[in-house]
Design a protein around this motif. Structure first.
Motif, PDB file in Angstrom:
ATOM      1  N   UNK A  28       5.589  35.642  50.350  1.00 23.02           N
ATOM      2  CA  UNK A  28       5.843  35.124  49.018  1.00 23.02           C
ATOM      3  C   UNK A  28       7.344  35.046  48.781  1.00 23.02           C
ATOM      4  N   UNK A  29       8.066  36.095  49.232  1.00 29.31           N
ATOM      5  CA  UNK A  29       9.517  36.096  49.073  1.00 29.31           C
ATOM      6  C   UNK A  29      10.138  34.983  49.890  1.00 29.31           C
ATOM      7  N   UNK A  36      12.085  27.603  48.731  1.00 27.77           N
ATOM      8  CA  UNK A  36      11.991  26.733  47.560  1.00 27.77           C
ATOM      9  C   UNK A  36      13.148  26.946  46.588  1.00 27.77           C
ATOM     10  N   UNK A  37      14.005  27.919  46.873  1.00 28.71           N
ATOM     11  CA  UNK A  37      15.131  28.271  46.005  1.00 28.71           C
ATOM     12  C   UNK A  37      14.655  28.625  44.601  1.00 28.71           C
ATOM     13  N   UNK A  38      13.581  29.420  44.555  1.00 31.27           N
ATOM     14  CA  UNK A  38      13.068  29.925  43.287  1.00 31.27           C
ATOM     15  C   UNK A  38      13.598  31.343  43.077  1.00 31.27           C
ATOM     16  N   UNK A  98      10.931  19.085  46.218  1.00 32.06           N
ATOM     17  CA  UNK A  98      11.984  18.607  47.115  1.00 32.06           C
ATOM     18  C   UNK A  98      12.050  19.436  48.389  1.00 32.06           C
ATOM     19  N   UNK A  99      11.578  20.673  48.341  1.00 31.78           N
ATOM     20  CA  UNK A  99      11.592  21.532  49.531  1.00 31.78           C
ATOM     21  C   UNK A  99      10.490  21.157  50.517  1.00 31.78           C
ATOM     22  N   UNK A 100       9.505  20.392  50.073  1.00 32.56           N
ATOM     23  CA  UNK A 100       8.417  19.891  50.927  1.00 32.56           C
ATOM     24  C   UNK A 100       7.704  21.032  51.656  1.00 32.56           C
ATOM     25  N   UNK A 101       7.377  22.078  50.915  1.00 28.69           N
ATOM     26  CA  UNK A 101       6.710  23.239  51.500  1.00 28.69           C
ATOM     27  C   UNK A 101       5.192  23.124  51.465  1.00 28.69           C
ATOM     28  N   UNK A 102       4.680  22.160  50.725  1.00 25.57           N
ATOM     29  CA  UNK A 102       3.244  21.936  50.662  1.00 25.57           C
ATOM     30  C   UNK A 102       2.895  20.576  51.232  1.00 25.57           C
ATOM     31  N   UNK A 103       1.703  20.100  50.931  1.00 28.24           N
ATOM     32  CA  UNK A 103       1.307  18.781  51.387  1.00 28.24           C
ATOM     33  C   UNK A 103       1.979  17.699  50.567  1.00 28.24           C
ATOM     34  N   UNK A 139      17.449  31.283  58.005  1.00 29.06           N
ATOM     35  CA  UNK A 139      18.207  31.942  56.940  1.00 29.06           C
ATOM     36  C   UNK A 139      17.337  32.454  55.791  1.00 29.06           C
ATOM     37  N   UNK A 140      16.324  31.681  55.406  1.00 35.78           N
ATOM     38  CA  UNK A 140      15.452  32.116  54.324  1.00 35.78           C
ATOM     39  C   UNK A 140      14.664  33.352  54.688  1.00 35.78           C
ATOM     40  N   UNK A 141      14.194  33.396  55.922  1.00 39.37           N
ATOM     41  CA  UNK A 141      13.444  34.556  56.393  1.00 39.37           C
ATOM     42  C   UNK A 141      14.361  35.772  56.490  1.00 39.37           C
ATOM     43  N   UNK A 142      15.555  35.556  57.016  1.00 39.33           N
ATOM     44  CA  UNK A 142      16.521  36.654  57.125  1.00 39.33           C
ATOM     45  C   UNK A 142      16.808  37.240  55.749  1.00 39.33           C
ATOM     46  N   UNK A 143      17.003  36.368  54.765  1.00 46.04           N
ATOM     47  CA  UNK A 143      17.284  36.840  53.407  1.00 46.04           C
ATOM     48  C   UNK A 143      16.097  37.593  52.820  1.00 46.04           C
TER      49      UNK A 143
END
Length: 215
Positions: free
Chosen positions: A11-12, A18-20, A74-79, A190-194
């Motif tokens: 979730x994180x 998604x920069x949420x 804009x992050x295109x994380x879903x369909x 980078x997102x996973x590392x963060x």
């Protein structure tokens, strides 16, 4: 809005991609069964997503992850179209409903057996049941960089969590070379590392952690 969910990293990580804005809160052991949390999720389980309006609450990762993806198109994380939406749901349904569920006897053997003397055999059977599930995922991703569509999605976030959990099995990911390569790639993201760094900074001796979205 405010989000409460188990501090499983996916979730994180999804929120980082998604920069949420996500902050992290603690929940003591058994906190999900206290009245304060039961007022959010009467089932007494995590995750639950509570928006600014207290009457607007989402539960279950299979609902929350696509919702987060929709918040940041804009992050295109879903369909991005009907078939892609279906493929994301299909992948999440398998990973959450089949693979994650099959870990249940390992994490809570008391729910399946009354006699603790049978726990070791239950764990052995659990790992045997999980092997073909991971083999399927290993074949599904193959040598592709991401599980679906050649781009990262919320399905990758959940898959990575499953590859981390696989470390509890004898042999871990050694039989599943594609998943091992996927995990290595993810750990350079980078997102996973963060997300991992954020979770590593959280200490909760009770073992239950809650995330909070403070948008």
């Amino acid at each position: 809005m405010r989000c409460q969910t188990h501090a499983r990293w996916q979730r994180t990580s999804s929120s980082k991609w998604a920069e949420l804005p996500i902050a992290v809160e603690m929940m003591p052991a058994g906190g999900s069964r206290l009245p304060a949390y039961l007022s959010i999720n009467p089932h007494g389980k995590v995750p639950a997503l509570q928006l600014a309006d207290p009457l607007r609450i989402l539960t279950e990762a299979i609902a929350i992850l696509p919702y987060l993806a929709e918040l940041a198109p804009a992050a295109r994380l879903g369909g991005m179209n009907a078939i892609e939406h279906a493929r994301v749901a299909e992948a999440l349904g398998f990973m959450i409903g089949e693979v994650h569920s099959d870990w249940g006897p390992h994490f809570a053997p008391q729910r399946f057996l009354l006699d603790p003397s049978g726990y070791a055999e239950l764990e052995r059977v659990t790992f045997e049941r999980l092997k073909p599930q991971y083999a399927f995922l290993d074949g599904m991703i193959g040598t592709a960089p991401w599980l679906l569509f050649g781009r990262r999605t919320i399905a990758d976030a959940y898959l990575y969590m499953l590859t981390r959990t696989a470390g509890l099995m004898p042999g871990a990911l050694k039989p599943f070379t594609n998943l091992a390569a996927f995990r290595a790639r993810m750990e350079r993201d980078p997102g996973v590392i963060a997300a991992l760094a954020e979770q590593a900074a959280i200490s909760c001796s009770a073992g239950e952690v809650v995330l909070a979205d403070n948008a």
